[in-house]
Write an enzyme that holds these catalytic residues in place. Structure first.
Site, PDB file in Angstrom:
ATOM      1  N   CYS A 180      87.112  66.695  40.194  1.00 21.91           N
ATOM      2  CA  CYS A 180      87.219  66.895  38.751  1.00 21.91           C
ATOM      3  C   CYS A 180      86.354  65.831  38.077  1.00 21.91           C
ATOM      4  O   CYS A 180      85.555  65.177  38.750  1.00 21.91           O
ATOM      5  CB  CYS A 180      88.679  66.840  38.289  1.00 21.91           C
ATOM      6  SG  CYS A 180      89.512  65.291  38.664  1.00 21.91           S
ATOM      7  N   THR A 181      86.484  65.641  36.782  1.00 25.81           N
ATOM      8  CA  THR A 181      85.575  64.758  36.052  1.00 25.81           C
ATOM      9  C   THR A 181      85.682  63.304  36.512  1.00 25.81           C
ATOM     10  O   THR A 181      84.693  62.683  36.897  1.00 25.81           O
ATOM     11  CB  THR A 181      85.856  64.839  34.537  1.00 25.81           C
ATOM     12  OG1 THR A 181      85.772  66.204  34.136  1.00 25.81           O
ATOM     13  CG2 THR A 181      84.840  64.019  33.740  1.00 25.81           C
TER      14      THR A 181
END
Length: 227
Positions: A180-181
């Protein structure tokens, strides 16, 4: 000199989230930082911007001096206060809203961390049952994702468990590499998957942010959606 943006999260038992939130409000206001901070009994998650490196460094120093946040990791990029509409500090039930009962995943085991270099190596020589899984929302994965990644068509993170339930047979047969980020959503998503009996789960430590820092010409294609 220019300013900086900090992206961070930290899971810790906070005895008084409202007290922590008030402290964050005071600290950011005093240092002239803008951004978004979420505080829960389970920890803190935030993105803040400052127009000088000194103000951002002071924020980091005061956070690290707190007994609750020793060991916090920072993702730093160029930017400043202009990237945010003021300062928003809120107390929430969950740092990332999976929509599950609070505390259900707190003591569950997350996926195994892979450092960016380890993640990169697996992508270079992928095992036959590899499944690279994007834990973000569809509007994020549409503008950038890892090569060959599966990106669930979910508009919000709370829809992710239903997607996992639906695809559990495939996931149980796979070596799952999640990302994810910045890493926070993987903490919860991988714990949920483990709870469902999906054991072969790995997650990118530090998220896309750290991977791109180390491998700007690696396997990530497109842009990393941050704001």
């Amino acid at each position: 000199a220019g300013g900086q943006i900090l992206l961070f999260y930290y899971y810790a038992d906070l005895p008084d989230p409202h007290h922590t939130a008030a402290w964050q409000e005071e600290l950011c206001t005093r240092l002239g930082l803008t951004g978004k901070i979420r505080v829960a009994a389970e920890g803190i998650n935030g993105t803040v911007g400052g127009d000088s490196v000194a103000s951002v460094e002071q924020y980091k120093a005061e956070m690290e001096a707190s007994p609750h946040f020793k060991g916090i990791e920072w993702k730093v990029s160029a930017g400043g206060t202009r990237h945010f509409e003021g300062l928003s500090v809120k107390v929430v039930q969950e740092l990332v809203a999976l929509g599950l009962p609070t505390g259900l995943l707190r003591d569950r085991e997350r996926g195994t961390y892979l450092e960016p270099a380890e993640f990169h190596q697996v992508l270079q020589t992928p095992p036959p049952n590899l499944l690279v899984l994007d834990c973000r929302n569809d509007y994020e994965s549409e503008i950038g994702r890892f090569q060959g990644a599966v990106a669930p068509p979910v508009r919000k993170f709370s829809c992710f468990p239903a997607w996992v339930d639906e695809h559990a047979p495939l996931l149980k047969q796979s070596q799952v590499l999640m990302y994810c980020t910045g890493g926070i959503r993987c903490e919860r998503a991988s714990a949920y998957m483990r709870m469902q009996g999906i054991d072969n789960v790995f997650q990118l430590h530090g998220g896309i942010h750290k991977y791109i820092e180390e491998f700007p010409d690696g396997f990530f294609r497109g842009k990393n959606y941050v704001f």
